[in-house]
Write an enzyme that holds these catalytic residues in place. Structure first.
Site, PDB file in Angstrom:
ATOM      1  N   VAL A  60      -8.473 -34.636   8.922  1.00  0.00           N
ATOM      2  CA  VAL A  60      -8.815 -35.299  10.174  1.00  0.00           C
ATOM      3  C   VAL A  60      -8.771 -34.258  11.275  1.00  0.00           C
ATOM      4  O   VAL A  60      -7.855 -33.424  11.312  1.00  0.00           O
ATOM      5  CB  VAL A  60      -7.842 -36.450  10.493  1.00  0.00           C
ATOM      6  CG1 VAL A  60      -8.223 -37.124  11.810  1.00  0.00           C
ATOM      7  CG2 VAL A  60      -7.799 -37.460   9.356  1.00  0.00           C
ATOM      8  N   CYS A  61      -9.761 -34.267  12.151  1.00  0.00           N
ATOM      9  CA  CYS A  61      -9.788 -33.396  13.316  1.00  0.00           C
ATOM     10  C   CYS A  61      -9.732 -31.928  12.869  1.00  0.00           C
ATOM     11  O   CYS A  61     -10.429 -31.536  11.940  1.00  0.00           O
ATOM     12  CB  CYS A  61      -8.634 -33.774  14.242  1.00  0.00           C
ATOM     13  SG  CYS A  61      -8.764 -33.182  15.937  1.00  0.00           S
TER      14      CYS A  61
END
Length: 227
Positions: A105-106
């Site tokens: 994520v990210c």
């Protein structure tokens, strides 16, 4: 679909400076997969400081962490230390070798890249850092969730919830994913249309780049280039 009679091990990497929603958003979804067992792994079992002013206690260290069925690397400012830490990168490589799903994520995607897990893959990251993916041999694809084989990367922060629901649908079926979405009342209607550079006001984007993201991206690029 997963066999709910067997545990489905989900391993999140934790590190100081983690963006807590990168972790807690998908964790809230993924923990509801039938048979799911969530492990939070760090180098040492001691409080991990998040970006939100509170700490999280990992459930295991690297040495004692079970083999992941799904490995997830969240992002955060602390990712600059992660991509320079050989023990952490080796942990990711070891876990990825036996995992069904390798995810991030990210800016967690940069850690996957530093561990050599994005070579030749389509991937994404937070919008401010997507230009760094090519340094790891990855090709940026503009989407909130990008799947390339068993590697699944999500964009910035809240994209982690979309990623988690996408994975649930693949593992346990769409009806399970829809039930989880309903139980969490995940029905976003943000008060402003400013959640991506494509729709944010130009002055807002310029402000965020100048005050925050341009320098951070430049610093990360320097770290990557030195390795």
């Amino acid at each position: 679909m997963t066999d709910s009679s067997k545990p489905f091990h989900i391993v999140f990497l934790l590190f100081n400076g983690i963006t807590q929603l990168d972790f807690t958003g998908p964790a809230q979804v993924l923990c509801r997969i039938p048979g799911a067992v969530v492990h939070t792994a760090a180098r040492d079992i001691k409080p991990i400081q998040t970006d939100s002013g509170f700490a999280i206690l990992p459930s295991t260290n690297f040495a004692d962490c079970p083999q992941a069925d799904l490995l997830c690397v969240p992002g955060g400012l602390g990712i600059r230390d992660v991509i320079q830490d050989e023990a952490t990168l080796q942990f990711l490589c070891d876990q990825a070798a036996g995992a069904k799903y390798i995810t991030s994520v990210c800016t967690g995607s940069l850690a996957l890249g530093a561990a050599g897990l994005l070579e030749g893959k389509r991937a994404t990251s937070h919008w401010a850092y997507t230009g760094l993916l090519e340094k790891f041999g990855a090709k940026h694809k503009k989407a909130r969730v990008v799947k390339d084989g068993n590697v699944i990367t999500a964009g910035g922060v809240t994209s982690g919830i979309d990623f988690a629901l996408t994975v649930v649908a693949e593992i346990a079926g769409q009806s399970v994913a829809e039930s989880i979405q309903l139980s969490l009342e995940y029905d976003p209607h943000p008060p402003f249309n400013s959640g991506h550079p494509d729709v944010a006001r130009p002055e807002t984007l310029t402000l965020m780049r100048e005050r925050v993201y341009d320098k951070q991206a430049s610093d990360l690029a320097d770290i990557i280039d030195r390795q």
